[in-house]
Design a protein around this motif. Structure first.
Motif, PDB file in Angstrom:
ATOM      1  N   LEU A 191       0.811  -1.220   0.000  1.00  0.00           N
ATOM      2  CA  LEU A 191       0.000   0.000   0.000  1.00  0.00           C
ATOM      3  C   LEU A 191       0.842   1.266   0.000  1.00  0.00           C
ATOM      4  O   LEU A 191       0.411   2.298  -0.516  1.00  0.00           O
ATOM      5  N   LEU A 192       2.045   1.204   0.560  1.00  0.00           N
ATOM      6  CA  LEU A 192       2.928   2.375   0.496  1.00  0.00           C
ATOM      7  C   LEU A 192       3.270   2.739  -0.942  1.00  0.00           C
ATOM      8  O   LEU A 192       3.565   3.905  -1.248  1.00  0.00           O
TER       9      LEU A 192
ATOM     10  N   GLU B 213      -3.728   5.719   0.363  1.00  0.00           N
ATOM     11  CA  GLU B 213      -2.929   6.305   1.441  1.00  0.00           C
ATOM     12  C   GLU B 213      -3.240   5.546   2.724  1.00  0.00           C
ATOM     13  O   GLU B 213      -4.411   5.363   3.070  1.00  0.00           O
ATOM     14  N   ILE B 214      -2.217   5.100   3.417  1.00  0.00           N
ATOM     15  CA  ILE B 214      -2.428   4.383   4.678  1.00  0.00           C
ATOM     16  C   ILE B 214      -2.832   5.400   5.749  1.00  0.00           C
ATOM     17  O   ILE B 214      -2.099   6.332   6.056  1.00  0.00           O
TER      18      ILE B 214
ATOM     19  N   SER C 224       8.906   0.427  11.173  1.00  0.00           N
ATOM     20  CA  SER C 224      10.149  -0.308  10.893  1.00  0.00           C
ATOM     21  C   SER C 224      10.678  -1.058  12.112  1.00  0.00           C
ATOM     22  O   SER C 224      11.576  -1.892  11.979  1.00  0.00           O
ATOM     23  N   THR C 225      10.120  -0.798  13.306  1.00  0.00           N
ATOM     24  CA  THR C 225      10.541  -1.577  14.474  1.00  0.00           C
ATOM     25  C   THR C 225      10.063  -3.017  14.365  1.00  0.00           C
ATOM     26  O   THR C 225      10.671  -3.932  14.914  1.00  0.00           O
TER      27      THR C 225
ATOM     28  N   GLU D  72       7.513   7.166   7.722  1.00  0.00           N
ATOM     29  CA  GLU D  72       7.637   7.638   9.103  1.00  0.00           C
ATOM     30  C   GLU D  72       6.401   7.263   9.922  1.00  0.00           C
ATOM     31  O   GLU D  72       6.264   7.689  11.069  1.00  0.00           O
ATOM     32  N   LEU D  73       5.502   6.494   9.342  1.00  0.00           N
ATOM     33  CA  LEU D  73       4.290   6.099  10.044  1.00  0.00           C
ATOM     34  C   LEU D  73       4.608   5.303  11.301  1.00  0.00           C
ATOM     35  O   LEU D  73       5.599   4.565  11.354  1.00  0.00           O
ATOM     36  N   GLN D  74       3.744   5.441  12.294  1.00  0.00           N
ATOM     37  CA  GLN D  74       3.864   4.686  13.530  1.00  0.00           C
ATOM     38  C   GLN D  74       2.630   3.818  13.739  1.00  0.00           C
ATOM     39  O   GLN D  74       1.540   4.116  13.233  1.00  0.00           O
TER      40      GLN D  74
END
Length: 324
Positions: free
Chosen positions: A21-22, A28-29, A43-44, A54-56
């Protein structure tokens, strides 16, 4: 832009959905929900996303989102929907087995359509709620649908299929950790695998009565992909069989019949299914290969979304395999 939400984004299927989806030009997420990682960067959990977003993760859910993907453990999607009332316009695509069987397809007034495009494309286009097929179920059905459509599955059907370790999910288990799985092969759930229910329902929608299906699933010592071999009695030539399969899949965006024997690497990291036919005396052998996380899960979920929204079926899914 279509606003999409992902429930259960820290697992394998959630990670693949985020990756797709990115890069989807029409989506758009909006949020990625996780009860265990709220406030942490995506990314963690998915190091391959480092530098791409940069999404959390969040513990909040936007109930007005355009489309939501449920990437929860089996039995948890129905519980989540009881606790979270999404907008009447929200498209819900469930990747668990909660709504795949006809007996479970109507849930709280929501009628879930079985999301195998090669079988139900016309119904999917007008659906709002999708039950995404299982990974083994996808590979096996794509190997057998043309024969069922032609009424050629009256004899016993034998299927042997091997899957990568990601098919067991992200939580460690005795049979998925490296030191056990590496250099090792084993079978599990012989003749009783949970995907048999949906497979038989789909095949019987095309041919009834149907020959008995015997399925032996195997664990492979690789991470992703399913390689399935199915064989059954076939009265006809190999050319007859090829004609059946080529006709059935003539308009299929992602399922292709190969003239040459196939291998698993051809489809890993893609939303494609490759099929090959071989005949020995009166027995037809059908080989099918898919990526269990893409065509068997997240890629097919996006394919279903594209169909519902009237987008090009392959939008955001033009992924190439690495065969070397």
């Amino acid at each position: 832009m279509i606003k999409a939400g992902i429930i259960g984004g820290s697992g394998y299927t959630g990670g693949e959905l985020i990756r797709i989806l990115l890069n989807h030009p029409a989506v758009e997420i909006d949020f990625v929900y996780s009860t265990t990682r709220a406030g942490k960067g995506l990314s963690t959990a998915h190091p391959d996303l480092l530098g791409l977003t940069e999404l959390q993760f969040t513990g909040d859910v936007n109930l007005q989102v355009d489309v939501v993907f449920l990437c929860l453990g089996h039995g948890n999607s129905s519980k989540f929907l009881i606790d979270h009332a999404f907008s009447e316009k929200t498209i819900i695509i469930d990747l668990s087995n909660d709504f795949r069987l006809q007996a479970d397809a109507n849930f709280q007034g929501k009628q879930f359509v079985y999301g195998l495009p090669e079988l139900n494309a016309s119904d999917i286009e007008y659906a709002q709620y999708i039950a995404n097929p299982g990974c083994f179920a996808t590979a096996i059905q794509l190997a057998l649908l043309p024969l069922a459509k032609a009424g050629r599955l009256s004899e016993h059907i034998h299927v042997n299929a091997v899957t990568g370790s990601t098919g067991a999910g992200i939580s460690p288990s005795d049979t998925s950790h490296f030191s056990w799985r590496n250099n090792n092969v084993s079978w599990y759930k012989p003749f009783t695998h949970q995907h048999l229910g949906e497979i038989n329902e789909s095949l019987r929608s095309l041919q009834n009565p149907l020959g008995e299906l015997f399925f032996l699933p195997n664990r492979g010592n690789f991470t992703r992909g399913i390689f399935a071999t199915a064989y059954t009695h076939f009265n006809g030539s190999l050319e007859d069989a090829k004609e059946l399969f080529n006709d059935y899949y003539t308009d299929a965006a992602f399922t292709h019949v190969s003239k040459d024997p196939i291998s698993l690497k051809q489809v890993v990291n893609t939303n494609h299914c490759h099929i090959h036919l071989h005949k020995h005396n009166d027995t037809l052998l059908i080989t099918s290969a898919i990526d269990n996380l893409l065509k068997g899960a997240s890629g097919q979920a996006v394919q279903n979304m594209n169909l519902i929204l009237g987008l090009e079926e392959n939008l955001g899914l033009n992924l190439k395999a690495g065969v070397f």
